[in-house]
Design an enzyme around this catalytic site. Structure first.
Site, PDB file in Angstrom:
ATOM      1  N   ASN A 132       0.830  -1.214   0.000  1.00  0.00           N
ATOM      2  CA  ASN A 132       0.000   0.000   0.000  1.00  0.00           C
ATOM      3  C   ASN A 132       0.865   1.264   0.000  1.00  0.00           C
ATOM      4  OD1 ASN A 132       0.952   0.123   2.576  1.00  0.00           O
ATOM      5  ND2 ASN A 132      -1.045   0.168   3.588  1.00  0.00           N
TER       6      ASN A 132
ATOM      7  N   GLY B 199       6.601   1.551   2.424  1.00  0.00           N
ATOM      8  CA  GLY B 199       7.445   1.056   1.330  1.00  0.00           C
ATOM      9  C   GLY B 199       7.605   2.115   0.257  1.00  0.00           C
TER      10      GLY B 199
ATOM     11  N   VAL C 145      -3.596  -4.760   2.235  1.00  0.00           N
ATOM     12  CA  VAL C 145      -4.095  -6.118   2.509  1.00  0.00           C
ATOM     13  C   VAL C 145      -5.005  -6.192   3.737  1.00  0.00           C
ATOM     14  CG1 VAL C 145      -2.152  -7.258   1.352  1.00  0.00           C
ATOM     15  CG2 VAL C 145      -2.043  -6.840   3.836  1.00  0.00           C
TER      16      VAL C 145
ATOM     17  N   LYS D 214      -3.932  -3.479  12.287  1.00  0.00           N
ATOM     18  CA  LYS D 214      -4.810  -4.036  11.254  1.00  0.00           C
ATOM     19  C   LYS D 214      -4.056  -4.933  10.271  1.00  0.00           C
ATOM     20  CE  LYS D 214      -8.033  -1.270   9.489  1.00  0.00           C
ATOM     21  NZ  LYS D 214      -8.637  -0.005   8.995  1.00  0.00           N
TER      22      LYS D 214
ATOM     23  N   ASN E  10      -7.108 -12.028   6.026  1.00  0.00           N
ATOM     24  CA  ASN E  10      -7.448 -11.998   4.597  1.00  0.00           C
ATOM     25  C   ASN E  10      -6.524 -12.912   3.797  1.00  0.00           C
ATOM     26  OD1 ASN E  10      -9.525 -10.139   4.860  1.00  0.00           O
ATOM     27  ND2 ASN E  10      -8.169  -8.378   4.634  1.00  0.00           N
TER      28      ASN E  10
ATOM     29  N   GLY F  53      -7.174 -16.583   4.305  1.00  0.00           N
ATOM     30  CA  GLY F  53      -8.348 -16.958   3.513  1.00  0.00           C
ATOM     31  C   GLY F  53      -7.975 -17.171   2.054  1.00  0.00           C
TER      32      GLY F  53
ATOM     33  N   TYR G  65       2.522  -3.302  17.822  1.00  0.00           N
ATOM     34  CA  TYR G  65       3.298  -4.163  16.921  1.00  0.00           C
ATOM     35  C   TYR G  65       3.399  -5.572  17.513  1.00  0.00           C
ATOM     36  CZ  TYR G  65       7.269  -5.554  13.939  1.00  0.00           C
ATOM     37  OH  TYR G  65       8.107  -6.180  13.050  1.00  0.00           O
TER      38      TYR G  65
ATOM     39  N   THR H 119      17.484  -6.897  11.382  1.00  0.00           N
ATOM     40  CA  THR H 119      18.100  -7.161  10.076  1.00  0.00           C
ATOM     41  C   THR H 119      18.385  -5.828   9.385  1.00  0.00           C
ATOM     42  OG1 THR H 119      16.984  -9.287   9.916  1.00  0.00           O
ATOM     43  CG2 THR H 119      17.717  -8.314   7.844  1.00  0.00           C
TER      44      THR H 119
ATOM     45  N   ARG I 215      15.341   3.661  12.912  1.00  0.00           N
ATOM     46  CA  ARG I 215      16.099   2.510  13.410  1.00  0.00           C
ATOM     47  C   ARG I 215      17.547   2.902  13.641  1.00  0.00           C
ATOM     48  NH1 ARG I 215      14.664  -2.592  13.039  1.00  0.00           N
ATOM     49  NH2 ARG I 215      12.418  -2.736  13.033  1.00  0.00           N
TER      50      ARG I 215
END
Ligand code: UDP
Length: 327
Positions: free
Chosen positions: A33, A37, A58, A92, A100, A103, A146, A176, A187
């Site tokens: 979304n 990213g 998603v 969410k 989702n 499924g 989280y 990572t 971070r």
């Protein structure tokens, strides 16, 4: 050609996974979304005939046409700063998003791998952390959004495995790093390198005695790839057990960048884990996997990546505007 859906495809780990599956000859469907990213991470894949990208959240119903062999669910904010800014989205995508995709996996007869985290151990009371440890998590603290989303994600994934016979895999990812991390995601590694490159002091939170164990991204991707193709449905830690304090880490970054920066101390954020180191016995015994890239090698590659970015990136607050996303 095997077909794989990778969510969070435009993120740090997601984009490296897309690269790996393309290299292995898979047909890759990337989904993101684009909240945290960035398309620049996958733009080199866009022209390929065996890659397609879907701009989709998603947490809403997910539709993919055609067959799917594997689903890798890597969509989630993952830096403490991000999930504080978009706590509801974080909850969410770990809960509704996972539901989702489970499924979808059932309908397609696909195997599903979820990206869990060392955060399920919270501020751990045993050290190093084994997969059997249940964790020490504050559900109503700042990291709860989280940590608890990821714990729920593991629970619902295991329930689909147990009650629906779905093939599932659970990777618990420890810190990572590598190219394509966002310079300003808060971070510690991009924070320190960004500060060094801008000529600022390095900010150590707390007294710097807290520990982390940093895994280079190529090692992480190899572990995930092996786990997906294994037949092991229970959680597996993937991380590099080479543990250091944040103070030592700051010194390493100063030496690496040759910048002679000073360090300054800021308050330790609430519920910041004091120590973290993976026990990787399971990964070794079940997957024949262990981390291969030393911190010195991995940091050098990562530093070269950050140095190669356009100078103005160094001074961008962040490329993300989260306004309107807390819903
Ligand atoms: N940290 C720090 N300075 C920074 C950013 C982070 O000292 O500018 C510390 C942070 O408090 C934590 C560790 O570095 O103890 C790792 O933080 P990060 O946000 O990278 O990830 P975490 O492992 O806490 O999820």
């Amino acid at each position: 050609m095997k077909r794989v859906l990778i969510t969070g495809a435009a993120g740090f780990l997601g984009s490296h996974l897309c690269d790996r599956f393309i290299k292995e000859g898979y047909y890759v469907i990337g989904m993101d979304n684009l909240i945290t990213g960035h398309l620049s991470n996958i733009e080199h894949l866009m022209p390929l005939a065996n890659f397609e990208f879907h701009h989709h959240d998603v947490s809403n119903f997910v539709h993919v046409s055609g067959e799917l062999d594997y689903i890798l669910h890597f969509a989630s904010p993952a830096s403490p700063i991000d999930y504080l800014k978009i706590p509801i989205q974080t909850l969410k995508v770990g809960s509704l998003g996972t539901h989702n995709l489970l499924g979808l996996a059932r309908v397609k007869g696909a195997r599903m791998l979820i990206a869990s985290t060392s955060e399920v151990y919270g501020d751990p009371l045993i050290h190093p952390q084994t997969e059997e440890y249940y964790g020490n998590v504050n559900p109503v603290g700042p990291r709860g959004v989280y940590d608890e989303a990821k714990r729920f994600q593991e629970a619902i994934t295991m329930a689909y495995h147990t009650y629906h016979g779905l093939e599932t895999r659970i990777v618990r990812i420890f810190n990572t790093y590598g190219p394509r991390m966002r310079l300003n995601d808060g971070r510690v590694l991009p924070a320190f390198i960004g500060q060094a490159l801008r000529g600022e002091d390095l900010t150590i939170f707390g007294d710097g005695s807290q520990t982390r164990s940093f895994c280079y991204v190529d090692d992480q991707v190899e572990g995930i790839f092996r786990l997906l193709l294994s037949d092991y449905p229970y959680p597996v830690n993937i991380g590099n057990p080479d543990e250091i304090t944040i103070s030592q880490f700051a010194e390493e970054i100063i030496a690496l960048t040759g910048t002679n920066q000073k360090v300054v101390y800021k308050p330790l954020p609430k519920d910041d884990p004091m120590q973290r180191q993976p026990n990787t016995t399971k990964a070794r015994e079940i997957l024949g996997w262990e981390a291969k890239v030393s911190r010195a090698e991995g940091l050098k590659i990562t530093y070269d990546y950050f140095k190669s970015l356009p100078k103005e990136k160094l001074f961008e607050k962040d490329h993300k505007n989260f306004d309107g996303y807390i819903r």
